[in-house]
Write an enzyme that holds these catalytic residues in place. Structure first.
Site, PDB file in Angstrom:
ATOM      1  N   HIS A 243     -24.838  20.034 -16.882  1.00 21.92           N
ATOM      2  CA  HIS A 243     -24.660  19.113 -15.761  1.00 21.92           C
ATOM      3  C   HIS A 243     -25.143  17.681 -16.058  1.00 21.92           C
ATOM      4  O   HIS A 243     -24.367  16.738 -16.047  1.00 21.92           O
ATOM      5  CB  HIS A 243     -25.434  19.628 -14.545  1.00 21.92           C
ATOM      6  CG  HIS A 243     -25.128  21.037 -14.155  1.00 21.92           C
ATOM      7  ND1 HIS A 243     -23.961  21.415 -13.497  1.00 21.92           N
ATOM      8  CD2 HIS A 243     -25.828  22.185 -14.334  1.00 21.92           C
ATOM      9  CE1 HIS A 243     -23.980  22.717 -13.279  1.00 21.92           C
ATOM     10  NE2 HIS A 243     -25.088  23.207 -13.769  1.00 21.92           N
TER      11      HIS A 243
HETATM   12  O1  RIB Z   1     -26.824  21.852  -9.712  1.00 24.31           O
HETATM   13  C1  RIB Z   1     -27.168  21.393 -10.997  1.00 24.31           C
HETATM   14  C2  RIB Z   1     -28.324  20.452 -10.929  1.00 24.31           C
HETATM   15  O2  RIB Z   1     -29.456  21.137 -10.394  1.00 24.31           O
HETATM   16  C3  RIB Z   1     -28.771  19.948 -12.317  1.00 24.31           C
HETATM   17  O3  RIB Z   1     -29.319  18.655 -12.188  1.00 24.31           O
HETATM   18  C4  RIB Z   1     -29.842  20.922 -12.697  1.00 24.31           C
HETATM   19  O4  RIB Z   1     -30.800  20.360 -13.610  1.00 24.31           O
HETATM   20  C5  RIB Z   1     -30.493  21.168 -11.370  1.00 24.31           C
HETATM   21  O5  RIB Z   1     -31.410  20.087 -11.129  1.00 24.31           O
END
Ligand code: RIB
Ligand code: CA
Length: 313
Positions: A243
């Site tokens: 992500h």
């Molecule tokens: O949903 C994904 C996000 O939530 C990313 O930033 C992961 O590190 C968590 O913080």
């Protein structure tokens, strides 16, 4: 083009680590002014420690790391050890940090930096719940017009939720903070699950990292090996979504991404859909657009960039 001055606000998190390392491996494009930790994936005591661990892994102990808020604005903290492990950075065996944590509160660092630097020259890059950013905006409303842009990982539209059927984790943990940020009038670019769920770290991509044979790439591969087990089990996918480095990659090569300037509002009332990013992707309302919401990415271009830059460290 001079490098972009940025502050990364983060809750490491293996994918946050990838985002920080990508920034540190790209000094021609990014000047990392500081890292502010926030409670999210794991409690603040761990996220601030993990941020320093990542800086030391990269050999960049000159980057100041600050602790920010240890809980959402009004709600109880929800964490994600089930995804990231009990340390938040499970996978490689990395030493505890020697570099010290800054004494200043992360929110004060954000405010002070924005007030000290020329208007619209600092980009904020939140990778976790938006508690620090919202607190800074509440405490110092004057900074809103001084922020160049907020480029954040969070939310979802076509991909719906990952922590509830309706909400993505970063927004869900502190929906009131997200509501403040999305109503702030600041220029916002969103890297949602719609994009991040496309950047899957397949075995070939993990092997490409290991083939660099550097301590950073090996550690990143070990982090992903741990991090991916939850998502591959849940989605049956061929690898975990990385992500947060989508935020840094967007700053370095925006052409890898495409999206729309649309209205995005945050659900803060309904318990059923709390934290949902209600994205008017099809323009069916007359609500004013307030965010560039990314929808697609050149996946291999992203991984080529990530691998090449991490190999530099
Ligand atoms: O949903 C994904 C996000 O939530 C990313 O930033 C992961 O590190 C968590 O913080
Ligand atoms: Ca994160």
């Amino acid at each position: 083009m001079p490098p972009k001055d940025i502050i990364i606000d983060t809750d490491p998190g293996q994918d946050d680590a990838a985002a920080i390392l990508l920034a540190l491996g790209s000094p021609d494009e990014i000047n990392l002014l500081g890292i502010t930790a926030v409670a999210g994936n794991v409690p603040l005591a761990l996220t601030q420690k993990n941020a320093r661990i990542v800086c030391e892994l990269a050999g960049k102990t000159n980057v100041p790391v600050f602790a920010g808020c240890d809980a959402p604005l009004v709600r109880k903290l929800v964490t994600a050890e089930h995804v990231h492990g009990k340390t938040g950075l499970d996978g490689p065996a990395l030493p505890d940090p020697d570099m010290s944590l800054q004494d200043q509160h992360g929110v004060d660092f954000i405010i002070e930096t924005l007030r000290a630097r020329p208007v619209e020259t600092v980009t904020l890059c939140p990778l976790g719940p938006l508690t620090n950013i919202a607190t800074a905006l509440q405490r110092a409303p004057d900074i809103a017009e001084r922020i160049q842009e907020i480029v954040l990982m969070g939310g979802a539209y076509f991909e719906v939720g990952n922590i509830t059927p309706a909400a993505e984790f970063n927004i869900y943990v502190d929906p009131e903070a997200a509501d403040i940020v999305f109503k702030s009038g600041v220029k916002i670019t969103v890297l949602p699950l719609d994009v991040t769920h496309k950047v899957l770290v397949t075995p070939e991509r993990i092997n490409a990292l290991r083939a660099q044979a550097t301590p950073v790439c090996d550690a990143m591969a070990d982090m992903v090996d741990f991090f991916e087990r939850f998502d591959t089990g849940k989605y049956g996918s061929d690898g975990a979504p990385l992500h947060d480095p989508c935020v840094t990659a967007y700053l370095i090569k925006p052409e890898l991404f495409s999206g729309r300037f649309i209205n995005v509002e945050i659900e803060t009332l309904s318990e059923l859909t709390l934290g949902m990013t209600v994205a008017d992707w099809w323009g069916v309302t007359d609500r004013a657009p307030n965010a560039k919401f990314m929808g697609d990415v050149d996946v291999q271009g992203f991984f080529n960039l990530l691998t090449e830059r991490l190999a530099r460290l």
